[in-house]
Design an enzyme around this catalytic site. Structure first.
Site, PDB file in Angstrom:
ATOM      1  N   ARG A 231      70.845  40.755 -99.904  1.00 29.94           N
ATOM      2  CA  ARG A 231      69.415  40.198 -99.982  1.00 29.94           C
ATOM      3  C   ARG A 231      68.977  41.153-100.657  1.00 29.94           C
ATOM      4  NH1 ARG A 231      71.014  36.485 -97.961  1.00 29.94           N
ATOM      5  NH2 ARG A 231      70.372  35.368 -95.985  1.00 29.94           N
TER       6      ARG A 231
ATOM      7  N   ASP B 186      71.891  37.832-107.394  1.00 27.63           N
ATOM      8  CA  ASP B 186      71.448  36.553-106.851  1.00 27.63           C
ATOM      9  C   ASP B 186      70.318  36.441-105.811  1.00 27.63           C
ATOM     10  OD1 ASP B 186      72.683  33.853-106.541  1.00 27.63           O
ATOM     11  OD2 ASP B 186      72.898  34.260-104.449  1.00 27.63           O
TER      12      ASP B 186
ATOM     13  N   GLU C  56      61.635  37.141-103.782  1.00 19.41           N
ATOM     14  CA  GLU C  56      62.158  35.802-104.259  1.00 19.41           C
ATOM     15  C   GLU C  56      61.318  34.442-103.326  1.00 19.41           C
ATOM     16  OE1 GLU C  56      66.583  36.370-103.027  1.00 19.41           O
ATOM     17  OE2 GLU C  56      66.016  34.549-101.714  1.00 19.41           O
TER      18      GLU C  56
ATOM     19  N   HIS D  97      69.419  32.712-105.854  1.00 20.49           N
ATOM     20  CA  HIS D  97      70.135  32.574-104.333  1.00 20.49           C
ATOM     21  C   HIS D  97      71.029  31.385-104.387  1.00 20.49           C
ATOM     22  CE1 HIS D  97      69.302  34.325-100.189  1.00 20.49           C
ATOM     23  NE2 HIS D  97      70.593  33.666-100.263  1.00 20.49           N
ATOM     24  N   GLN D  98      71.969  31.321-105.121  1.00 19.21           N
ATOM     25  CA  GLN D  98      72.976  30.238-105.140  1.00 19.21           C
ATOM     26  C   GLN D  98      74.474  30.490-104.777  1.00 19.21           C
ATOM     27  OE1 GLN D  98      72.556  29.407-109.659  1.00 19.21           O
ATOM     28  NE2 GLN D  98      74.942  28.977-109.491  1.00 19.21           N
ATOM     29  N   ALA D  99      74.587  31.648-104.302  1.00 18.48           N
ATOM     30  CA  ALA D  99      76.109  32.325-104.242  1.00 18.48           C
ATOM     31  C   ALA D  99      76.695  31.376-102.915  1.00 18.48           C
ATOM     32  CB  ALA D  99      76.088  33.790-103.840  1.00 18.48           C
TER      33      ALA D  99
HETATM   34  P1  NAI Z   1      79.218  40.630 -92.074  1.00 20.92           P
HETATM   35  O1  NAI Z   1      78.160  40.657 -90.815  1.00 20.92           O
HETATM   36  O2  NAI Z   1      80.671  39.939 -91.856  1.00 20.92           O
HETATM   37  O3  NAI Z   1      79.514  42.084 -92.772  1.00 20.92           O
HETATM   38  C1  NAI Z   1      78.452  42.945 -93.012  1.00 20.92           C
HETATM   39  C2  NAI Z   1      78.931  44.428 -92.983  1.00 20.92           C
HETATM   40  O4  NAI Z   1      78.194  45.283 -93.509  1.00 20.92           O
HETATM   41  C3  NAI Z   1      79.523  44.855 -91.761  1.00 20.92           C
HETATM   42  O5  NAI Z   1      81.063  45.000 -91.778  1.00 20.92           O
HETATM   43  C4  NAI Z   1      78.932  45.993 -91.204  1.00 20.92           C
HETATM   44  O6  NAI Z   1      79.474  47.261 -90.588  1.00 20.92           O
HETATM   45  C5  NAI Z   1      78.414  46.599 -92.844  1.00 20.92           C
HETATM   46  N1  NAI Z   1      77.335  47.260 -92.845  1.00 20.92           N
HETATM   47  C6  NAI Z   1      75.916  47.300 -92.311  1.00 20.92           C
HETATM   48  N2  NAI Z   1      75.108  48.037 -92.498  1.00 20.92           N
HETATM   49  C7  NAI Z   1      76.030  48.886 -93.626  1.00 20.92           C
HETATM   50  C8  NAI Z   1      75.681  50.103 -94.269  1.00 20.92           C
HETATM   51  N3  NAI Z   1      74.340  50.779 -94.395  1.00 20.92           N
HETATM   52  N4  NAI Z   1      76.385  50.692 -95.150  1.00 20.92           N
HETATM   53  C9  NAI Z   1      77.534  49.980 -95.372  1.00 20.92           C
HETATM   54  N5  NAI Z   1      77.919  49.081 -94.654  1.00 20.92           N
HETATM   55  C10 NAI Z   1      77.349  48.443 -93.588  1.00 20.92           C
HETATM   56  O7  NAI Z   1      78.266  39.666 -93.150  1.00 20.92           O
HETATM   57  P2  NAI Z   1      78.822  38.678 -94.468  1.00 20.92           P
HETATM   58  O8  NAI Z   1      79.016  37.628 -93.772  1.00 20.92           O
HETATM   59  O9  NAI Z   1      79.873  39.607 -94.938  1.00 20.92           O
HETATM   60  O10 NAI Z   1      77.360  38.769 -95.260  1.00 20.92           O
HETATM   61  C11 NAI Z   1      76.931  39.811 -95.757  1.00 20.92           C
HETATM   62  C12 NAI Z   1      75.466  39.632 -96.104  1.00 20.92           C
HETATM   63  O11 NAI Z   1      75.551  38.588 -97.155  1.00 20.92           O
HETATM   64  C13 NAI Z   1      74.572  38.620 -95.129  1.00 20.92           C
HETATM   65  O12 NAI Z   1      74.055  39.457 -94.115  1.00 20.92           O
HETATM   66  C14 NAI Z   1      73.696  38.021 -96.022  1.00 20.92           C
HETATM   67  O13 NAI Z   1      72.511  38.849 -96.010  1.00 20.92           O
HETATM   68  C15 NAI Z   1      74.401  37.951 -97.497  1.00 20.92           C
HETATM   69  N6  NAI Z   1      74.543  36.612 -97.738  1.00 20.92           N
HETATM   70  C16 NAI Z   1      74.247  36.105 -98.909  1.00 20.92           C
HETATM   71  C17 NAI Z   1      74.234  34.874 -99.468  1.00 20.92           C
HETATM   72  C18 NAI Z   1      73.886  34.338-100.744  1.00 20.92           C
HETATM   73  O14 NAI Z   1      74.091  33.214-100.983  1.00 20.92           O
HETATM   74  N7  NAI Z   1      73.488  35.213-101.731  1.00 20.92           N
HETATM   75  C19 NAI Z   1      75.108  33.996 -98.707  1.00 20.92           C
HETATM   76  C20 NAI Z   1      75.536  34.337 -97.275  1.00 20.92           C
HETATM   77  C21 NAI Z   1      75.296  35.713 -96.858  1.00 20.92           C
END
Ligand code: NAI
Length: 338
Positions: free
Chosen positions: A235, A259, A264, A296-298
């Protein structure tokens, strides 16, 4: 259920309409983003489906509840744009798509790293101008380099698998990752400090919460290895974009692949090509040859879009039937400090 979709685009309409053949919900499409100014459009819809740059603040949620909305379905994994405490107070149920295709985001992360490293974006533009010179296009072997992943959830783990394939050394920053789990995946668990100091490529895969806002600020950027590459597909506000600009201007940061961008909202997903870009930081970032920005297309693969549509419509059906929503339901406690 009658569902009002906001911030809709051709790509999600197609996926949702195809998936809905198996569900039979009544889908209504609105192009504007959902904000306190446009929320009137949702009046009378029990379900609202929103995207990442809608603004579901207290005012917007209150208007939704007053208009008869009971379910807010986010067609995204991230939920940082929703005031969950207010939603809970109003009795609004919020669901998201916790997992659709972690590979889609991980593969886009790899695309940014490869393109920036091998300067594919510059080579593409050059060759189209019949400039076949190679000066300025020198990259580095990824093999043997150190890649730090911050956040080892679904996307972080999928990203780790890809960079293992390149023969990289993988560092992992995640308080929820045990040492044994990390080592079983071929990752070295480290602190953020350590990762900043050692990584050739540092990639962010954490959710945006009050605790991770500006995780990468001026101090963190200063601790990064000179010439390192920073990638953000998480994000925008994980990075302080003013500090990023300074780190790029000074030459300390080697490259940035983004991304997502802090500001944005109102820019990404729009065709602004006939207008003057009003965001000076974004405009300046776009001038650097070592910065690659995608809007934001990932997530944007066929597989991900279909999974998003299916999971969202399934949650709506479950909600209608009063069935448990499981991991799709988002609750305020997920963003409140523990
Ligand atoms: P997830 O919930 O499976 O994993 C997030 C991980 O981050 C967890 O293991 C958590 O323990 C860790 N975490 C939290 N705070 C932390 C910190 N301060 N330091 C280190 N690790 C920390 O989430 P997922 O599915 O892997 O997605 C991650 C993020 O990616 C989403 O929250 C979303 O914002 C973003 N995203 C972006 C997309 C895009 O199109 N650019 C699409 C999908 C998600």
């Amino acid at each position: 259920m009658r569902i009002a979709f906001f911030d809709t685009h051709r790509f999600d309409r197609t996926a949702f309409e195809e998936a809905n053949a198996g569900f039979g919900h009544a889908l209504t499409w609105f192009e504007p983003r959902l904000t306190p100014q446009t929320v009137g459009l949702a009046a009378g819809f029990p379900g609202v489906c929103s995207f990442v740059n809608d603004r579901l603040d207290a005012a917007c949620l209150q208007a939704l509840a007053q208009g008869g909305t009971r379910l807010v379905a986010l067609r995204s994994a991230g939920f940082n744009h929703v005031d969950l405490v207010e939603a809970e107070r109003l009795g609004l149920t919020v669901v998201r798509v916790p997992e659709y295709s972690p590979q889609a985001v991980a593969e886009h992360t790899a695309a940014l790293v490869l393109a920036l490293n091998r300067k594919v974006h510059r080579a593409y533009a050059r060759v189209r101008e019949w400039n076949f010179s190679l000066d300025g296009l020198v990259g580095f072997d990824l093999y043997g380099k150190t890649v730090a992943l911050v956040g080892l959830g679904r996307i972080g783990r999928a990203t780790a698998r890809i960079f293992h394939g390149f023969g990289c050394k993988l560092l992992a920053v995640d308080p929820r990752l045990s040492g044994s789990d990390a080592r079983a995946q071929g990752l070295e668990p480290v602190t953020l400090e350590d990762a900043l100091a050692r990584a050739d490529v540092l990639s962010l895969h954490v959710p945006l919460t009050p605790g991770t806002r500006h995780l990468i600020d001026a101090a963190a950027l200063a601790r990064m290895k000179p010439g390192a590459m920073l990638i953000n597909t998480g994000r925008g506000a994980l990075i302080d974009s003013h500090a990023l600009l300074e780190a790029l201007k000074s030459g300390h940061l080697g490259a940035a692949g983004l991304d997502v961008y802090e500001e944005e909202e109102g820019i990404f997903f729009q065709d602004l090509s006939g207008q003057v870009l009003q965001d000076d930081v974004l405009a300046r970032l776009l001038t650097f040859p070592n910065v690659l920005i995608t809007a934001h297309q990932a997530f944007l693969t066929r597989e991900a879009l279909h999974a998003i549509a299916r999971t969202t419509l399934e949650s709506v059906t479950r909600f209608e039937r009063g069935e448990p929503l499981g991991a799709t339901e988002v609750r305020a406690e997920q963003v409140l400090p523990r």
